[in-house]
Design a protein around this motif. Structure first.
Motif, PDB file in Angstrom:
ATOM      1  N   LYS A 142       0.851  -1.189   0.000  1.00 12.58           N
ATOM      2  CA  LYS A 142       0.000   0.000   0.000  1.00 12.58           C
ATOM      3  C   LYS A 142       0.885   1.237   0.000  1.00 12.58           C
ATOM      4  CE  LYS A 142      -3.877   2.387   0.576  1.00 12.58           C
ATOM      5  NZ  LYS A 142      -4.599   2.479   1.872  1.00 12.58           N
ATOM      6  N   HIS A 143       0.559   2.172  -0.886  1.00 14.42           N
ATOM      7  CA  HIS A 143       1.253   3.458  -0.910  1.00 14.42           C
ATOM      8  C   HIS A 143       0.243   4.547  -1.233  1.00 14.42           C
ATOM      9  CE1 HIS A 143       4.316   6.476  -1.433  1.00 14.42           C
ATOM     10  NE2 HIS A 143       3.892   6.722  -2.664  1.00 14.42           N
ATOM     11  N   ALA A 148      -7.477   3.297  -3.859  1.00 10.87           N
ATOM     12  CA  ALA A 148      -7.267   2.311  -2.800  1.00 10.87           C
ATOM     13  C   ALA A 148      -7.225   2.949  -1.409  1.00 10.87           C
ATOM     14  CB  ALA A 148      -5.960   1.555  -3.050  1.00 10.87           C
ATOM     15  N   LYS A 149      -7.788   4.137  -1.294  1.00 10.40           N
ATOM     16  CA  LYS A 149      -7.714   4.865  -0.029  1.00 10.40           C
ATOM     17  C   LYS A 149      -8.242   4.058   1.143  1.00 10.40           C
ATOM     18  CE  LYS A 149      -9.231   9.166   2.160  1.00 10.40           C
ATOM     19  NZ  LYS A 149      -9.998  10.437   1.986  1.00 10.40           N
ATOM     20  N   ASP A 150      -9.343   3.344   0.941  1.00  8.72           N
ATOM     21  CA  ASP A 150      -9.979   2.606   2.032  1.00  8.72           C
ATOM     22  C   ASP A 150      -9.472   1.178   2.179  1.00  8.72           C
ATOM     23  OD1 ASP A 150     -11.567   4.842   2.566  1.00  8.72           O
ATOM     24  OD2 ASP A 150     -13.079   4.218   1.096  1.00  8.72           O
ATOM     25  N   LEU A 151      -8.543   0.760   1.326  1.00 10.33           N
ATOM     26  CA  LEU A 151      -7.987  -0.584   1.439  1.00 10.33           C
ATOM     27  C   LEU A 151      -6.867  -0.594   2.474  1.00 10.33           C
ATOM     28  CD1 LEU A 151      -7.768  -1.733  -2.302  1.00 10.33           C
ATOM     29  CD2 LEU A 151      -9.609  -2.121  -0.658  1.00 10.33           C
ATOM     30  N   LYS A 167       9.211   3.787  -0.899  1.00  8.90           N
ATOM     31  CA  LYS A 167       9.609   4.170   0.451  1.00  8.90           C
ATOM     32  C   LYS A 167      11.086   3.837   0.666  1.00  8.90           C
ATOM     33  CE  LYS A 167       5.024   2.529   1.838  1.00  8.90           C
ATOM     34  NZ  LYS A 167       4.291   1.516   2.624  1.00  8.90           N
ATOM     35  N   GLN A 168      11.718   4.574   1.577  1.00  7.75           N
ATOM     36  CA  GLN A 168      13.115   4.323   1.893  1.00  7.75           C
ATOM     37  C   GLN A 168      13.313   2.921   2.451  1.00  7.75           C
ATOM     38  OE1 GLN A 168      15.531   7.059   1.362  1.00  7.75           O
ATOM     39  NE2 GLN A 168      16.711   5.158   1.207  1.00  7.75           N
ATOM     40  N   SER A 169      12.304   2.399   3.138  1.00  3.48           N
ATOM     41  CA  SER A 169      12.412   1.078   3.741  1.00  3.48           C
ATOM     42  C   SER A 169      12.323  -0.054   2.722  1.00  3.48           C
ATOM     43  CB  SER A 169      11.320   0.877   4.788  1.00  3.48           C
ATOM     44  OG  SER A 169      10.033   1.029   4.208  1.00  3.48           O
TER      45      SER A 169
END
Length: 245
Positions: free
Chosen positions: A99-100, A120-123, A238-240
């Motif tokens: 998810k991003h 995908a806001k609500d996922l 993401k950096q991770s």
């Protein structure tokens, strides 16, 4: 198609494999770049492409098998066979494995993954859903879900990483793996590409500050196996998602 391709002798047609070949370089300003004529000093030159896009299909030495797609309409695999949806369809057991922001990668545990773009806001990461999908798209070669009308949560899961694909065991350039989340990938970053085993693959990040520096060795923990303008690339958000080693 000639009937000889259905007699289970020699070469057979692979059911539902016809496609239109339409890579980005055939287009300019959303129109096909057709043949052009140039008058040069010593000779004449014609260059460009036909204004009829090529049709391609797959053939096999195995016997012909008719696919029953009516049984697959609730799968992500089915979405890859469609350019548009005539009506909304439910996709069962869609697990959010990445998810991003307002986008996500969803995967059917025994099937394929697909990018859910900007809807995908609500996922929630790690949750399994039944999704009513009403719109799909193919953006620069990448298959996407672009509209979901209903999201029904089914269950939550831990250890989502087991649904990632080990990059050392697959062909990253096989388009069947598009939209998968890959892991366990090592390479050296040079001028926008990760170099590995005498090959290279584009590494993309919308935020350029996320990208490693030239010459750094990196290990990818999570990356979106994407396609842009018919070329396979890895996307990090993401950096991770990676470490410098």
């Amino acid at each position: 198609v000639t009937k000889n391709l259905f007699d289970n002798q020699g070469i057979s047609y692979v059911d539902n494999s016809f496609k239109v070949f339409k890579p980005y370089y055939l287009y300019k300003n959303k129109k096909i770049t057709s043949w052009k004529f140039e008058k040069l000093t010593r000779h004449e030159k014609i260059h460009g492409y036909s204004d009829h896009l090529p049709i391609i299909a797959t053939f096999s030495t195995q016997p012909f098998v008719k696919k029953n797609f009516s049984q697959k309409k609730n799968t992500i695999e089915y979405l890859y066979t469609q350019e548009k949806l005539a009506e909304p369809i439910f996709i069962n057991n869609a697990l959010v494995i990445y998810k991003h922001e307002n986008s996500a990668v969803v995967k059917q545990k025994e099937g394929r993954s697909i990018w859910v773009y900007n809807c995908a806001k609500d996922l929630k990461y790690g949750f399994e859903y039944q999704l009513l999908v009403s719109k799909i798209d193919r953006f620069n070669g990448l298959k996407e879900i672009t509209r979901i009308d209903k999201k029904i949560p089914i269950a939550s899961f831990s250890n989502i990483e087991k649904y990632y694909l080990d990059a050392s065991t697959i062909d990253l350039f096989n388009e069947r793996y598009q939209n998968e989340i890959i892991t366990n990938f090592k390479g050296v970053f040079k001028k926008g590409y990760l170099h590995f085993k005498n090959k290279k693959i584009k590494l993309y990040a919308k935020n350029k500050k996320l990208l490693p520096k030239n010459g750094q060795k990196v290990i990818i923990h999570r990356a979106h196996l994407s396609i842009f303008r018919s070329k396979v690339q890895l996307v990090i958000y993401k950096q991770s998602d990676f470490d410098v080693i």
